[in-house]
Design an enzyme around this catalytic site. Structure first.
Site, mmCIF file in Angstrom:
data_model
loop_
_atom_site.group_PDB
_atom_site.id
_atom_site.type_symbol
_atom_site.label_atom_id
_atom_site.label_comp_id
_atom_site.label_asym_id
_atom_site.label_seq_id
_atom_site.Cartn_x
_atom_site.Cartn_y
_atom_site.Cartn_z
ATOM 1 N N LEU A 144 19.135 -1.045 -5.850
ATOM 2 C CA LEU A 144 18.170 -0.223 -6.568
ATOM 3 C C LEU A 144 18.949 0.731 -7.466
ATOM 4 O O LEU A 144 20.072 1.132 -7.136
ATOM 5 C CB LEU A 144 17.309 0.596 -5.592
ATOM 6 C CG LEU A 144 16.352 -0.169 -4.673
ATOM 7 C CD1 LEU A 144 15.693 0.798 -3.686
ATOM 8 C CD2 LEU A 144 15.292 -0.906 -5.477
ATOM 9 N N ASP A 145 18.366 1.099 -8.588
ATOM 10 C CA ASP A 145 19.000 2.079 -9.458
ATOM 11 C C ASP A 145 19.134 3.419 -8.734
ATOM 12 O O ASP A 145 18.382 3.721 -7.802
ATOM 13 C CB ASP A 145 18.177 2.278 -10.732
ATOM 14 C CG ASP A 145 18.119 1.025 -11.588
ATOM 15 O OD1 ASP A 145 19.057 0.212 -11.519
ATOM 16 O OD2 ASP A 145 17.125 0.863 -12.321
ATOM 17 N N LYS A 146 20.062 4.238 -9.197
ATOM 18 C CA LYS A 146 20.308 5.539 -8.595
ATOM 19 C C LYS A 146 19.027 6.348 -8.432
ATOM 20 O O LYS A 146 18.771 6.929 -7.367
ATOM 21 C CB LYS A 146 21.308 6.323 -9.452
ATOM 22 C CG LYS A 146 21.531 7.758 -9.005
ATOM 23 C CD LYS A 146 22.452 8.502 -9.968
ATOM 24 C CE LYS A 146 22.591 9.968 -9.565
ATOM 25 N NZ LYS A 146 23.461 10.716 -10.505
#
Length: 324
Positions: free
Chosen positions: A136-138
């Site tokens: 998942l993105d930050k």
């Protein structure tokens, strides 16, 4: 490095098949690429001798496998709290908080989810990418599955490639969407900005990418949508929604900037201006357990900032009803 030794007899039903294909079926805990490397290195013997990958087997031979498991990752273990929703001997499901980077990289050598996982289970260092099979993105919070064994890792990677893992997201996008649909557009590295992905033809390096979406709620200038992924490309939902003219609220990379409805209250103005990340949440994860076959499903509560944003949009809609 850990060395595991296995012995098995080639089944008679495998007669006439290639050695590398037979070995892959006999030792499904290991990926085909890993087994292929071991065959070439002489770590897989057929009746005590090296065999070429294409050599045909007769059935009844003894196969000896010397599996050398070197540390696949060399990140430092760090005592970082993890919200573990499920864990057994084969895998764990983690609810990743917003702001936590998944893998170490440029600008984030430490303080990542991988560092936390290695502290929780040092044995993950022997698995590819520390057992992490998707990311998942930050600034996206939500559910991730992490493998704890090679068998689980191999199967989970296969399940993801076959679209057998249910990944459901909630997003707030710009614009009032009328109905749901599907975005089936290949995604690849942006031609001019190395930090971005973009819709690109397959012949130009794009990879198959499919996002299904449906409208949950409409506001005056925004929509609350549900997204279900078939594929899992980097920034997939963000790229696809921007491509169809509905970028995510707060998306600094793919968005079109702030959009305020006419006559918006100060509360809504503050909520939209203060939302400085993409409004995306990995809310549901479902899959068959890679070893037991039991179906598992998990839900993640909506992050507080995204909940407050949605409530502000709802309050604005009450004051200024949408005219159909």
């Amino acid at each position: 490095m850990t060395t595991l030794r296995h012995e098995a007899i080639v089944p008679v039903t495998a007669a006439g098949r290639r050695f590398d294909q037979t070995v892959a079926e006999m030792f499904p805990d290991y990926s085909r690429s890993r087994l292929s490397g071991w065959i070439k290195d002489g770590k897989v013997l057929l009746d005590g001798a090296r065999a070429a990958p294409r050599q045909l087997v007769r059935g009844g031979e003894k196969v000896e496998l010397e599996a050398e498991l070197e540390n696949e990752v060399h990140a430092q273990a760090e005592d970082i709290a993890l919200d573990i929703r499920f864990e057994d001997n084969d895998l764990m499901v983690v609810d990743k908080p917003m702001g936590l980077v998944v893998h170490p990289g440029a600008g984030n050598p430490t303080g990542t989810m991988l560092n936390a996982l290695l502290h929780h289970n040092p044995g993950l260092a022997e698995l590819p990418r520390g057992g992490i099979v998707h990311r998942l993105d930050k600034d996206t919070a939500g559910l991730m599955v992490v493998a704890k064994t090679l068998a689980a890792h191999t199967r989970l990677v296969e399940m993801l490639s076959l679209h057998e893992v249910r990944r459901q997201y909630e997003a707030v996008v710009l614009g009032t969407m009328v109905a749901g649909g599907t975005v089936d557009e290949p995604i690849g590295r942006h031609q001019h900005d190395r930090l971005k992905q973009g819709v690109r033809d397959v012949i130009d390096g794009g990879k198959e990418s499919v996002t299904h979406y449906r409208v949950r709620e409409r506001f005056r200038a925004h929509s609350l949508i549900q997204c279900n992924l078939e594929t899992g490309r980097t920034h997939q939902i963000r790229v696809h929604m921007a491509h169809i003219g509905h970028p995510l609220v707060g998306d600094q990379l793919y968005g079109n900037g702030l959009r305020l409805p006419r006559g918006a209250s100060q509360e809504l103005i503050d909520a939209l201006r203060g939302f400085r990340r993409q409004a995306l949440h990995a809310e549901k994860l479902g899959f068959d357990h890679p070893i037991t076959g039991e179906y598992l499903e998990f839900d993640s509560p909506r992050p507080a900032d995204q909940d407050a944003l949605i409530e502000a949009l709802r309050a604005d809609t009450v004051l200024h009803p949408i005219e159909d």
